[in-house]
Scaffold this motif. Structure first.
Motif, PDB file in Angstrom:
ATOM      1  N   VAL A  68       0.838  -1.205   0.000  1.00  0.00           N
ATOM      2  CA  VAL A  68       0.000   0.000   0.000  1.00  0.00           C
ATOM      3  C   VAL A  68       0.870   1.250   0.000  1.00  0.00           C
ATOM      4  O   VAL A  68       0.593   2.214  -0.726  1.00  0.00           O
ATOM      5  CB  VAL A  68      -0.960  -0.004   1.213  1.00  0.00           C
ATOM      6  CG1 VAL A  68      -1.706   1.332   1.311  1.00  0.00           C
ATOM      7  CG2 VAL A  68      -1.949  -1.157   1.110  1.00  0.00           C
ATOM      8  N   VAL A  69       1.937   1.252   0.790  1.00  0.00           N
ATOM      9  CA  VAL A  69       2.871   2.380   0.808  1.00  0.00           C
ATOM     10  C   VAL A  69       3.395   2.645  -0.604  1.00  0.00           C
ATOM     11  O   VAL A  69       3.419   3.787  -1.082  1.00  0.00           O
ATOM     12  CB  VAL A  69       4.048   2.112   1.770  1.00  0.00           C
ATOM     13  CG1 VAL A  69       5.106   3.201   1.652  1.00  0.00           C
ATOM     14  CG2 VAL A  69       3.550   2.036   3.209  1.00  0.00           C
ATOM     15  N   LYS A  70       3.806   1.588  -1.282  1.00  0.00           N
ATOM     16  CA  LYS A  70       4.366   1.740  -2.630  1.00  0.00           C
ATOM     17  C   LYS A  70       3.304   2.178  -3.631  1.00  0.00           C
ATOM     18  O   LYS A  70       3.587   2.975  -4.535  1.00  0.00           O
ATOM     19  CB  LYS A  70       5.014   0.426  -3.074  1.00  0.00           C
ATOM     20  CG  LYS A  70       6.291   0.100  -2.316  1.00  0.00           C
ATOM     21  CD  LYS A  70       6.941  -1.180  -2.820  1.00  0.00           C
ATOM     22  CE  LYS A  70       8.261  -1.422  -2.120  1.00  0.00           C
ATOM     23  NZ  LYS A  70       8.911  -2.678  -2.585  1.00  0.00           N
ATOM     24  N   LYS A  71       2.076   1.675  -3.479  1.00  0.00           N
ATOM     25  CA  LYS A  71       1.006   2.071  -4.390  1.00  0.00           C
ATOM     26  C   LYS A  71       0.682   3.552  -4.258  1.00  0.00           C
ATOM     27  O   LYS A  71       0.488   4.245  -5.259  1.00  0.00           O
ATOM     28  CB  LYS A  71      -0.255   1.235  -4.129  1.00  0.00           C
ATOM     29  CG  LYS A  71      -0.240  -0.127  -4.783  1.00  0.00           C
ATOM     30  CD  LYS A  71      -1.620  -0.756  -4.813  1.00  0.00           C
ATOM     31  CE  LYS A  71      -2.075  -1.203  -3.449  1.00  0.00           C
ATOM     32  NZ  LYS A  71      -3.351  -1.954  -3.509  1.00  0.00           N
ATOM     33  N   VAL A  72       0.624   4.042  -3.017  1.00  0.00           N
ATOM     34  CA  VAL A  72       0.329   5.463  -2.802  1.00  0.00           C
ATOM     35  C   VAL A  72       1.447   6.318  -3.383  1.00  0.00           C
ATOM     36  O   VAL A  72       1.202   7.325  -4.062  1.00  0.00           O
ATOM     37  CB  VAL A  72       0.125   5.771  -1.303  1.00  0.00           C
ATOM     38  CG1 VAL A  72      -0.070   7.262  -1.090  1.00  0.00           C
ATOM     39  CG2 VAL A  72      -1.083   5.014  -0.760  1.00  0.00           C
ATOM     40  N   PHE A 317       3.129   4.757   5.692  1.00  0.00           N
ATOM     41  CA  PHE A 317       4.551   4.532   5.958  1.00  0.00           C
ATOM     42  C   PHE A 317       4.799   4.378   7.460  1.00  0.00           C
ATOM     43  O   PHE A 317       5.542   3.476   7.895  1.00  0.00           O
ATOM     44  CB  PHE A 317       5.391   5.693   5.417  1.00  0.00           C
ATOM     45  CG  PHE A 317       6.875   5.508   5.604  1.00  0.00           C
ATOM     46  CD1 PHE A 317       7.615   4.742   4.718  1.00  0.00           C
ATOM     47  CD2 PHE A 317       7.528   6.085   6.695  1.00  0.00           C
ATOM     48  CE1 PHE A 317       8.978   4.555   4.903  1.00  0.00           C
ATOM     49  CE2 PHE A 317       8.891   5.902   6.894  1.00  0.00           C
ATOM     50  CZ  PHE A 317       9.622   5.138   5.991  1.00  0.00           C
ATOM     51  N   ILE A 318       4.179   5.247   8.254  1.00  0.00           N
ATOM     52  CA  ILE A 318       4.320   5.147   9.712  1.00  0.00           C
ATOM     53  C   ILE A 318       3.803   3.796  10.207  1.00  0.00           C
ATOM     54  O   ILE A 318       4.427   3.136  11.055  1.00  0.00           O
ATOM     55  CB  ILE A 318       3.570   6.306  10.386  1.00  0.00           C
ATOM     56  CG1 ILE A 318       4.307   7.630  10.132  1.00  0.00           C
ATOM     57  CG2 ILE A 318       3.413   6.076  11.879  1.00  0.00           C
ATOM     58  CD1 ILE A 318       3.526   8.856  10.535  1.00  0.00           C
ATOM     59  N   ALA A 319       2.652   3.364   9.662  1.00  0.00           N
ATOM     60  CA  ALA A 319       2.103   2.054  10.043  1.00  0.00           C
ATOM     61  C   ALA A 319       3.080   0.937   9.690  1.00  0.00           C
ATOM     62  O   ALA A 319       3.266  -0.015  10.457  1.00  0.00           O
ATOM     63  CB  ALA A 319       0.765   1.836   9.337  1.00  0.00           C
ATOM     64  N   TRP A 320       3.710   1.051   8.508  1.00  0.00           N
ATOM     65  CA  TRP A 320       4.665   0.026   8.062  1.00  0.00           C
ATOM     66  C   TRP A 320       5.843  -0.090   9.024  1.00  0.00           C
ATOM     67  O   TRP A 320       6.258  -1.206   9.382  1.00  0.00           O
ATOM     68  CB  TRP A 320       5.137   0.383   6.650  1.00  0.00           C
ATOM     69  CG  TRP A 320       6.047  -0.611   6.010  1.00  0.00           C
ATOM     70  CD1 TRP A 320       5.929  -1.967   6.035  1.00  0.00           C
ATOM     71  CD2 TRP A 320       7.211  -0.318   5.234  1.00  0.00           C
ATOM     72  NE1 TRP A 320       6.957  -2.545   5.305  1.00  0.00           N
ATOM     73  CE2 TRP A 320       7.753  -1.557   4.805  1.00  0.00           C
ATOM     74  CE3 TRP A 320       7.839   0.863   4.839  1.00  0.00           C
ATOM     75  CZ2 TRP A 320       8.894  -1.637   4.029  1.00  0.00           C
ATOM     76  CZ3 TRP A 320       8.967   0.778   4.054  1.00  0.00           C
ATOM     77  CH2 TRP A 320       9.488  -0.457   3.654  1.00  0.00           C
TER      78      TRP A 320
END
Length: 408
Positions: A68-72, A317-320
């Protein structure tokens, strides 16, 4: 270099001794890496069975959140199009020194190297499983919202591109509304009609010689060249309405294309207004960047879609990184046992010395698992470790790459 190694090792008499020992081995003698303490709070341990199950769940959740980070990030690059050079510098994480839309942000490397657990978002009084579920729910919502917003934006972009294609390209297919004028037509006549014909440039002479004879009742000397592109010209010609079908047929036989076009000011005005509206709506989704004189900060102007992408990139990103912290905690307890006593460390390897760094770390921590090779060869299950999916080291290890975009 944006690659980091997040590792942990059991505490010696104190965790500080573990840190000092690693620093001596990797930096003070051979400068293999730049190291940072990675602060993980005292989380609730739970039972061994819960930890083993949670280890597998966190591995899957980490992969999902990273995607999801990369998709955003990638979608922000796609939306910004010609401003892609500004994307990387605007992938930020809340909690730092650059203020955007009233929120303070770090660049990703700074956020990572100064990591502090977010007690408000992820209360440590909750169980490890509850914290992972909070993160999963949060990032799933971001993923769903991204799909919806991307679909709406892509539809808008597609509609605009369709209209733009109508106003560009060959005379055989493009819209004629912005080419012709009212005075090019005979209007409001019961008997006469003006038609538009696309003629190849190589056939201009033939057109002038034959157009009056392509059908009966063509008005003599009524043709005019209205517009040219690279290959063809657009000619008008006036004839009686009853001769239209014959004229169209004969024109096609002579490789002249009669365009289906009726001059209607209201429809043409509506098409232009639609183009303007779609273009304006698309621009509203963008964000422009005005860079300050010293080039240290960039101040984004408002744009709904890009603003949403910036905020939710930060959130995901913070969640990751919190998932990474959870994984280190869980794996360290499974590897090193209770009571909880380990030092988490973030290493930024020197690119030229990565192989040497790996050797030094192995020598430093090989005593933690003297039978590692035998375990790997026999493919035994190790609590919290899936050997088919990752390399095995005697110490807990996860790689974090802050370069989240596919393009260079």
């Amino acid at each position: 270099m944006t690659e980091f190694w997040l590792i942990s090792a059991p505490g010696e008499k104190t965790c500080q001794q573990t840190w000092d020992k690693m620093m001596v081995a990797t930096t003070r003698t051979n400068n293999l890496s730049t190291n940072y303490k990675f602060n993980i709070p005292d989380l609730k341990v739970g039972t061994l069975d819960v930890l083993v199950g949670l280890s597998d769940e966190l591995a899957k959740l980490s992969s999902f959140v990273e995607s999801v980070v990369k998709k955003v990030a990638q979608y922000m690059a796609d939306v910004l199009e010609d401003s892609r050079d500004k994307v990387q510098e605007n992938l930020l994480a809340n909690g730092g020194e650059l203020r955007v839309n009233g929120r303070i942000c770090f660049d990703l490397v700074t956020y990572l190297t100064r990591f502090q657990w977010d007690m408000a978002k992820y209360p440590i009084k909750q169980s490890l499983k509850n914290i992972s579920e909070i993160i999963s729910k949060q990032v799933t919502q971001i993923d769903n919202d991204l799909k919806a917003r991307a679909s709406a934006y892509n539809n808008l972009k597609g509609n605009l591109q369709n209209l733009e294609r109508k106003n560009a390209g060959s005379l055989l297919t493009r819209s004629l509304a912005d080419i012709v004028k009212k005075e090019d037509f005979v209007l409001d006549s019961e008997y006469l009609v003006t038609m538009l014909v696309v003629v190849p440039k190589t056939s201009y002479a033939e057109w002038q010689r034959t157009y009056e004879t392509l059908a009966e009742m063509v008005v003599p000397r009524s043709t005019n060249l209205l517009f040219e592109d690279q290959d063809s010209g657009l000619f008008s010609v006036t004839l009686f309405r009853k001769a239209v079908d014959d004229f169209r047929l004969k024109a096609r036989e002579n490789k002249f294309l009669v365009r289906d076009f009726q001059y209607n000011e209201e429809e043409m005005k509506a098409d232009k207004e639609e183009m303007t509206r779609l273009s304006t709506d698309k621009k509203k989704q963008f964000v422009l960047f005005a860079v300050s004189v010293n080039l240290e900060q960039s101040f984004p102007l408002k744009g709904p879609l890009v603003r949403w992408l910036k905020v939710n990139f930060s959130e995901s990103f913070i969640a990751w990184i919190h998932i990474k912290a959870l994984r280190v905690f869980v794996e360290s307890v499974l590897r090193y046992g209770l009571p909880v006593n380990f030092q988490a460390m973030l290493l930024q390897p020197n690119k030229k010395n990565m192989k040497k760094l790996r050797e030094v770390l192995y020598d430093l921590y090989k005593h933690l698992d003297s039978s590692a090779a035998a375990i790997i060869d026999s493919a035994m299950d190790i609590p919290g470790i899936n050997l088919s999916q990752q390399e095995y080291y005697p110490y807990v290890y996860y790689k974090i790459d802050c370069n989240l975009l596919d393009f260079k």
